[in-house]
Design a protein around this motif. Structure first.
Motif, PDB file in Angstrom:
ATOM      1  N   GLY A  43     -59.039  74.252   8.954  1.00  0.00           N
ATOM      2  CA  GLY A  43     -59.875  73.601   7.946  1.00  0.00           C
ATOM      3  C   GLY A  43     -59.123  73.280   6.670  1.00  0.00           C
ATOM      4  N   ARG A  44     -58.144  74.118   6.334  1.00  0.00           N
ATOM      5  CA  ARG A  44     -57.322  73.850   5.148  1.00  0.00           C
ATOM      6  C   ARG A  44     -56.315  72.725   5.403  1.00  0.00           C
ATOM      7  NH1 ARG A  44     -57.876  76.075  -0.002  1.00  0.00           N
ATOM      8  NH2 ARG A  44     -58.909  78.062   0.223  1.00  0.00           N
ATOM      9  N   ILE A  45     -55.785  72.693   6.628  1.00  0.00           N
ATOM     10  CA  ILE A  45     -54.793  71.664   6.950  1.00  0.00           C
ATOM     11  C   ILE A  45     -55.464  70.297   7.071  1.00  0.00           C
ATOM     12  CG2 ILE A  45     -53.178  70.886   8.734  1.00  0.00           C
ATOM     13  CD1 ILE A  45     -52.534  73.838   9.244  1.00  0.00           C
ATOM     14  N   TYR A  46     -56.663  70.254   7.676  1.00  0.00           N
ATOM     15  CA  TYR A  46     -57.390  69.002   7.882  1.00  0.00           C
ATOM     16  C   TYR A  46     -58.741  69.060   7.164  1.00  0.00           C
ATOM     17  CZ  TYR A  46     -54.026  68.548  11.665  1.00  0.00           C
ATOM     18  OH  TYR A  46     -52.879  68.483  12.402  1.00  0.00           O
ATOM     19  N   PRO A  47     -58.729  69.022   5.827  1.00  0.00           N
ATOM     20  CA  PRO A  47     -60.006  69.137   5.106  1.00  0.00           C
ATOM     21  C   PRO A  47     -60.919  67.925   5.321  1.00  0.00           C
ATOM     22  CG  PRO A  47     -58.225  68.676   3.569  1.00  0.00           C
ATOM     23  CD  PRO A  47     -57.607  68.899   4.913  1.00  0.00           C
ATOM     24  N   GLN A  48     -60.345  66.741   5.570  1.00  0.00           N
ATOM     25  CA  GLN A  48     -61.183  65.568   5.804  1.00  0.00           C
ATOM     26  C   GLN A  48     -61.970  65.737   7.099  1.00  0.00           C
ATOM     27  OE1 GLN A  48     -57.783  65.277   5.672  1.00  0.00           O
ATOM     28  NE2 GLN A  48     -57.465  64.572   3.559  1.00  0.00           N
ATOM     29  N   TRP A  49     -61.317  66.219   8.144  1.00  0.00           N
ATOM     30  CA  TRP A  49     -62.004  66.420   9.417  1.00  0.00           C
ATOM     31  C   TRP A  49     -63.094  67.474   9.284  1.00  0.00           C
ATOM     32  CZ3 TRP A  49     -62.894  70.520  12.635  1.00  0.00           C
ATOM     33  CH2 TRP A  49     -63.426  70.207  13.885  1.00  0.00           C
ATOM     34  N   ALA A  50     -62.785  68.558   8.567  1.00  0.00           N
ATOM     35  CA  ALA A  50     -63.772  69.627   8.388  1.00  0.00           C
ATOM     36  C   ALA A  50     -64.968  69.126   7.588  1.00  0.00           C
ATOM     37  CB  ALA A  50     -63.139  70.828   7.698  1.00  0.00           C
ATOM     38  N   ALA A  51     -64.719  68.231   6.614  1.00  0.00           N
ATOM     39  CA  ALA A  51     -65.829  67.689   5.821  1.00  0.00           C
ATOM     40  C   ALA A  51     -66.643  66.688   6.634  1.00  0.00           C
ATOM     41  CB  ALA A  51     -65.283  67.033   4.556  1.00  0.00           C
ATOM     42  N   GLU A  52     -65.994  65.940   7.528  1.00  0.00           N
ATOM     43  CA  GLU A  52     -66.717  64.956   8.343  1.00  0.00           C
ATOM     44  C   GLU A  52     -67.485  65.604   9.481  1.00  0.00           C
ATOM     45  OE1 GLU A  52     -63.890  62.136   9.719  1.00  0.00           O
ATOM     46  OE2 GLU A  52     -63.389  61.413   7.708  1.00  0.00           O
ATOM     47  N   HIS A  53     -67.043  66.763   9.952  1.00  0.00           N
ATOM     48  CA  HIS A  53     -67.688  67.447  11.078  1.00  0.00           C
ATOM     49  C   HIS A  53     -68.060  68.881  10.687  1.00  0.00           C
ATOM     50  CE1 HIS A  53     -64.956  64.392  12.783  1.00  0.00           C
ATOM     51  NE2 HIS A  53     -65.962  64.173  13.620  1.00  0.00           N
ATOM     52  N   PRO A  54     -68.961  69.036   9.733  1.00  0.00           N
ATOM     53  CA  PRO A  54     -69.275  70.407   9.299  1.00  0.00           C
ATOM     54  C   PRO A  54     -69.989  71.223  10.373  1.00  0.00           C
ATOM     55  CG  PRO A  54     -70.779  68.868   8.274  1.00  0.00           C
ATOM     56  CD  PRO A  54     -69.738  68.047   8.996  1.00  0.00           C
ATOM     57  N   PHE A  55     -70.801  70.554  11.205  1.00  0.00           N
ATOM     58  CA  PHE A  55     -71.530  71.288  12.242  1.00  0.00           C
ATOM     59  C   PHE A  55     -70.559  71.918  13.236  1.00  0.00           C
ATOM     60  CE2 PHE A  55     -73.800  71.506  16.306  1.00  0.00           C
ATOM     61  CZ  PHE A  55     -74.850  72.326  15.928  1.00  0.00           C
ATOM     62  N   VAL A  56     -69.562  71.151  13.647  1.00  0.00           N
ATOM     63  CA  VAL A  56     -68.567  71.669  14.595  1.00  0.00           C
ATOM     64  C   VAL A  56     -67.705  72.734  13.925  1.00  0.00           C
ATOM     65  CG1 VAL A  56     -66.563  71.074  16.000  1.00  0.00           C
ATOM     66  CG2 VAL A  56     -68.531  69.544  15.923  1.00  0.00           C
ATOM     67  N   PHE A  57     -67.241  72.451  12.707  1.00  0.00           N
ATOM     68  CA  PHE A  57     -66.354  73.380  12.019  1.00  0.00           C
ATOM     69  C   PHE A  57     -67.029  74.722  11.788  1.00  0.00           C
ATOM     70  CE2 PHE A  57     -64.557  75.206   8.114  1.00  0.00           C
ATOM     71  CZ  PHE A  57     -63.253  75.366   8.522  1.00  0.00           C
ATOM     72  N   TYR A  58     -68.229  74.700  11.202  1.00  0.00           N
ATOM     73  CA  TYR A  58     -68.913  75.954  10.919  1.00  0.00           C
ATOM     74  C   TYR A  58     -69.508  76.584  12.180  1.00  0.00           C
ATOM     75  CZ  TYR A  58     -68.192  74.962   6.032  1.00  0.00           C
ATOM     76  OH  TYR A  58     -67.618  74.715   4.825  1.00  0.00           O
ATOM     77  N   GLY A  59     -69.811  75.776  13.184  1.00  0.00           N
ATOM     78  CA  GLY A  59     -70.285  76.322  14.449  1.00  0.00           C
ATOM     79  C   GLY A  59     -69.214  77.140  15.144  1.00  0.00           C
ATOM     80  N   VAL A  60     -68.007  76.607  15.194  1.00  0.00           N
ATOM     81  CA  VAL A  60     -66.895  77.348  15.811  1.00  0.00           C
ATOM     82  C   VAL A  60     -66.565  78.573  14.964  1.00  0.00           C
ATOM     83  CG1 VAL A  60     -64.448  77.225  16.412  1.00  0.00           C
ATOM     84  CG2 VAL A  60     -65.968  75.329  16.975  1.00  0.00           C
ATOM     85  N   LEU A  61     -66.632  78.430  13.636  1.00  0.00           N
ATOM     86  CA  LEU A  61     -66.382  79.572  12.755  1.00  0.00           C
ATOM     87  C   LEU A  61     -67.435  80.666  12.977  1.00  0.00           C
ATOM     88  CD1 LEU A  61     -64.495  80.535  10.520  1.00  0.00           C
ATOM     89  CD2 LEU A  61     -66.095  79.562   8.868  1.00  0.00           C
ATOM     90  N   ALA A  62     -68.698  80.270  13.123  1.00  0.00           N
ATOM     91  CA  ALA A  62     -69.756  81.248  13.396  1.00  0.00           C
ATOM     92  C   ALA A  62     -69.556  81.899  14.758  1.00  0.00           C
ATOM     93  CB  ALA A  62     -71.124  80.567  13.326  1.00  0.00           C
ATOM     94  N   PHE A  63     -69.125  81.117  15.747  1.00  0.00           N
ATOM     95  CA  PHE A  63     -68.855  81.679  17.072  1.00  0.00           C
ATOM     96  C   PHE A  63     -67.775  82.748  16.999  1.00  0.00           C
ATOM     97  CE2 PHE A  63     -66.184  81.567  20.905  1.00  0.00           C
ATOM     98  CZ  PHE A  63     -67.099  82.065  21.817  1.00  0.00           C
ATOM     99  N   PHE A  64     -66.679  82.455  16.301  1.00  0.00           N
ATOM    100  CA  PHE A  64     -65.610  83.441  16.156  1.00  0.00           C
ATOM    101  C   PHE A  64     -66.103  84.665  15.385  1.00  0.00           C
ATOM    102  CE2 PHE A  64     -62.189  79.967  16.575  1.00  0.00           C
ATOM    103  CZ  PHE A  64     -62.088  80.191  17.934  1.00  0.00           C
ATOM    104  N   GLY A  65     -66.939  84.441  14.375  1.00  0.00           N
ATOM    105  CA  GLY A  65     -67.492  85.565  13.615  1.00  0.00           C
ATOM    106  C   GLY A  65     -68.393  86.439  14.466  1.00  0.00           C
ATOM    107  N   LEU A  66     -69.240  85.821  15.275  1.00  0.00           N
ATOM    108  CA  LEU A  66     -70.117  86.598  16.157  1.00  0.00           C
ATOM    109  C   LEU A  66     -69.312  87.324  17.231  1.00  0.00           C
ATOM    110  CD1 LEU A  66     -73.126  84.168  16.575  1.00  0.00           C
ATOM    111  CD2 LEU A  66     -73.053  86.317  15.297  1.00  0.00           C
ATOM    112  N   LEU A  67     -68.246  86.700  17.697  1.00  0.00           N
ATOM    113  CA  LEU A  67     -67.372  87.357  18.672  1.00  0.00           C
ATOM    114  C   LEU A  67     -66.738  88.605  18.060  1.00  0.00           C
ATOM    115  CD1 LEU A  67     -66.126  87.073  21.530  1.00  0.00           C
ATOM    116  CD2 LEU A  67     -64.227  85.897  20.416  1.00  0.00           C
TER     117      LEU A  67
END
Length: 123
Positions: A43-67
């Motif tokens: 997310g730090r390396i590709y901030p534009q992608w993370a801003a354009e796809h927040p659902f995917v970015f935070y969804g994967v982050l939540a998945f890793f957190g729940l794991l």
């Protein structure tokens, strides 16, 4: 300080640095935090992608957190289940002893069959 001492000190510092990096990575991997940090790095390396796809970015982050959370809570859940099984077995043994006493029988011991105590009567 001689040249040899400087070289040995630099080598020791390098070895200590490598050891510290390996230790940090091993701890992060053991605590299941490494995937979270890697994903945050993406997310730090590709901030534009993370801003354009927040659902995917935070969804994967939540998945890793729940794991990671599930890996931390698994020993606690297993311990609670084990305690419940021990209490259930203890209650069953007490009930068997009371029943045998009421019937005038004696229990010489118990056998475990699939985790269930089965009384052995000595009539």
């Amino acid at each position: 300080m001689t040249i040899l001492q400087q070289v040995l000190l630099a080598f020791a510092a390098f070895v200590l640095f490598i050891f510290a990096i390996r230790l940090v990575f091993a701890l992060l991997l053991h605590l299941q935090l490494l995937p979270i940090l890697v994903w945050l790095g993406v997310g730090r390396i590709y901030p534009q992608w993370a801003a354009e796809h927040p659902f995917v970015f935070y969804g994967v982050l939540a998945f890793f957190g729940l794991l990671a959370l599930s890996c931390w809570l698994r020993p606690v859940v297993e311990w609670v289940q084990e305690r419940q099984m021990l209490r259930l077995a203890e209650r069953q043994i007490k009930n068997d002893l009371h029943r045998a006493n009421a019937e005038g029988r004696t229990i010489t011991g118990f056998q475990l069959c699939n985790g269930v105590p089965i009384p052995e009567y000595g009539d």
